[in-house]
Scaffold this active site. Sequence first.
Site, mmCIF file in Angstrom:
data_model
loop_
_atom_site.group_PDB
_atom_site.id
_atom_site.type_symbol
_atom_site.label_atom_id
_atom_site.label_comp_id
_atom_site.label_asym_id
_atom_site.label_seq_id
_atom_site.Cartn_x
_atom_site.Cartn_y
_atom_site.Cartn_z
ATOM 1 C CE LYS A 1 -3.575 2.292 2.697
ATOM 2 N NZ LYS A 1 -4.536 2.237 3.777
ATOM 3 C CD GLU B 1 9.139 -5.874 7.587
ATOM 4 O OE1 GLU B 1 8.820 -4.797 7.031
ATOM 5 O OE2 GLU B 1 8.906 -6.113 8.787
ATOM 6 N N GLY C 1 -5.001 -1.764 4.896
ATOM 7 C CA GLY C 1 -4.178 -2.892 4.438
ATOM 8 C C GLY C 1 -4.828 -4.238 4.695
ATOM 9 N NE ARG C 2 -6.758 -3.757 10.764
ATOM 10 C CZ ARG C 2 -6.145 -2.577 10.891
ATOM 11 N NH1 ARG C 2 -4.984 -2.379 10.309
ATOM 12 N NH2 ARG C 2 -6.675 -1.609 11.602
ATOM 13 C CD GLU D 1 -2.109 -4.354 11.403
ATOM 14 O OE1 GLU D 1 -0.951 -4.782 11.573
ATOM 15 O OE2 GLU D 1 -2.557 -4.071 10.278
ATOM 16 C CG HIS E 1 -5.261 -35.683 16.638
ATOM 17 N ND1 HIS E 1 -5.369 -36.892 17.292
ATOM 18 C CD2 HIS E 1 -6.294 -35.646 15.754
ATOM 19 C CE1 HIS E 1 -6.401 -37.569 16.803
ATOM 20 N NE2 HIS E 1 -6.978 -36.824 15.862
ATOM 21 C CE LYS F 1 5.449 -0.804 10.234
ATOM 22 N NZ LYS F 1 4.509 -0.050 9.428
HETATM 23 O O1 LIG Z 1 1.035 -2.750 2.242
HETATM 24 P P1 LIG Z 1 2.130 -2.150 3.036
HETATM 25 O O2 LIG Z 1 2.107 -0.649 3.017
HETATM 26 O O3 LIG Z 1 3.466 -2.683 2.603
HETATM 27 O O4 LIG Z 1 1.919 -2.555 4.549
HETATM 28 C C1 LIG Z 1 1.962 -3.875 4.982
HETATM 29 C C2 LIG Z 1 1.375 -4.047 6.348
HETATM 30 O O5 LIG Z 1 2.075 -3.289 7.312
HETATM 31 C C3 LIG Z 1 1.185 -2.766 8.290
HETATM 32 O O6 LIG Z 1 1.089 -1.404 8.089
HETATM 33 C C4 LIG Z 1 1.669 -3.006 9.681
HETATM 34 O O7 LIG Z 1 1.956 -4.326 9.938
HETATM 35 C C5 LIG Z 1 -0.143 -3.470 7.975
HETATM 36 O O8 LIG Z 1 -1.234 -2.762 8.421
HETATM 37 C C6 LIG Z 1 -0.058 -3.597 6.499
HETATM 38 O O9 LIG Z 1 -0.986 -4.499 6.009
#
Ligand SMILES: O=P(O)(O)OC[C@H]1O[C@](O)(CO)[C@@H](O)[C@@H]1O
Length: 488
Positions: free
Chosen positions: A133, A139, A193-194, A280, A311, A436
Amino acid sequence: MFKGEKINTTENRSVLHVALRAPRDAVINSDGVNVVPEVWAVKDKIKQFSETFRSGSWVGATGKPLTNVVSVGIGGSFLGPLFVHTALQTDPEAAEAAKGRQLRFLANVDPVDVARSIKDLDPATTLVVVVSKTFTTAETMLNARTIKEWIVSSLGPQAVSKHMIAVSTNLKLVKEFGIDPNNAFAFWDWVGGRYSVCSAVGVLPLSLQYGFPIVQKFLEGASSIDNHVHTSSFEKNIPVLLGLLSVWNVSFLGYPARAILPYCQALEKLAPHIQQLSMESNGKGVSIDGVRLPFEAGEIDFGEPGTNGQHSFYQLIHQGRVIPCDFIGVIKSQQPVYLKGETVSNHDELMSNFFAQPDALAYGKTPEQLHSEKVPENLIPHKTFQGNRPSLSFLLSSLSAYEIGQLLSIYEHRIAVQGFIWGINSFDQWGVELGKSLASTVRKQLHASRMEGKPVEGFNPSSASLLTRFLAVGPFGCSAMLCHLLRI
Ligand SMILES: O=P(O)(O)OC[C@H]1O[C@](O)(CO)[C@@H](O)[C@@H]1O
């Protein structure tokens, strides 16, 4: 929410994931503008792109059609699409449409995940979708650079335009990364995002794998629940009733967790997705107005498909702590098997457990029953089940793209309902920021120590000693001094 009001007040945003699956003629406004036409413009672009891609007309740098897709993203840019992909993989119609293709996901910045996601893939037949987003998530961006290097080192720099595409709200950064803006698919800040699996975040990779028509059925399933939640009275409103049950379990009965237990292997990634969606969204300590809550909000979500969970951790659920459970069953299996001579089909065997478990939780087993079964006295306390443990059961007619969309939307709305009742903002996530920024301080220290031999400074004693120990061995296993000299 449906009116497009800026109910995500801490980010001053509307919350309109429902617009992502609304019919073409729907009107849903944000800032006075109907967003539905822009949503459909992106969906039309995805449909066209995925048809070109799947027909083999889109060829890579060596002229070969691309059959593998690696979707690079994390959190909401990963878990929802992974859930839907896993659920579709064994649906006969979707499986037929995906024949000869692979869709993989790369989320963790752990280089082991990079290795796993590209194992046995040929860059010449692989398309990479960078999904973020913000297009700033550490990452995802490092993974995207790593995969770009994998492509460029094998096919040359000009291959990027044919082998890398993107999904983001930040098209400026997509361009700066080197991805052709024509191959970028937009979404909007009013999609959390979620809550983004129904945007290009999920629709693009899933359409590349299964074709747009199947993904459209998924969107229609989600939309059917949006319509239900919007128009049904509260007494008949499934997400409202489910949300109320969860609030009752958490806030009135004091049960802080929820187990998500699909009796359906295809739903194995439902619980990981709901973990983010729920925790979240509702893992908050203050009200939407910033006042510390006088009660606990949110739930601890976890789960595994039945019967595997039985199990594993069901012992605790039956005789240890009280964990309200969501049992999810399907009437018609995606992959029916009935062996000659067996008492029941394999699916009926699975579903026997689906029906038995809520019963065991609710009614338990009394010492009297055990006595009548002549259980030895010393074992009576161990074999007693108290009962009165809450659970609810969903029974889906089948599990095709449509029902997968319905299930997703039921959970999305249920979680929002819980947040509305608790009076919190279910659409921001400030709680992820501190970690972060501390990671960024550590990153600077690791760089300074490895490149300039700087000592570890400014950390608490525990972190400082762990960091010093970590830095004593260089990144490739050589001694710190040698690495410093080699500048690695
Ligand atoms: O889509 P992006 O901006 O890479 O963010 C990834 C994820 O990181 C967060 O901002 C935090 O974990 C989530 O809400 C989001 O889905």
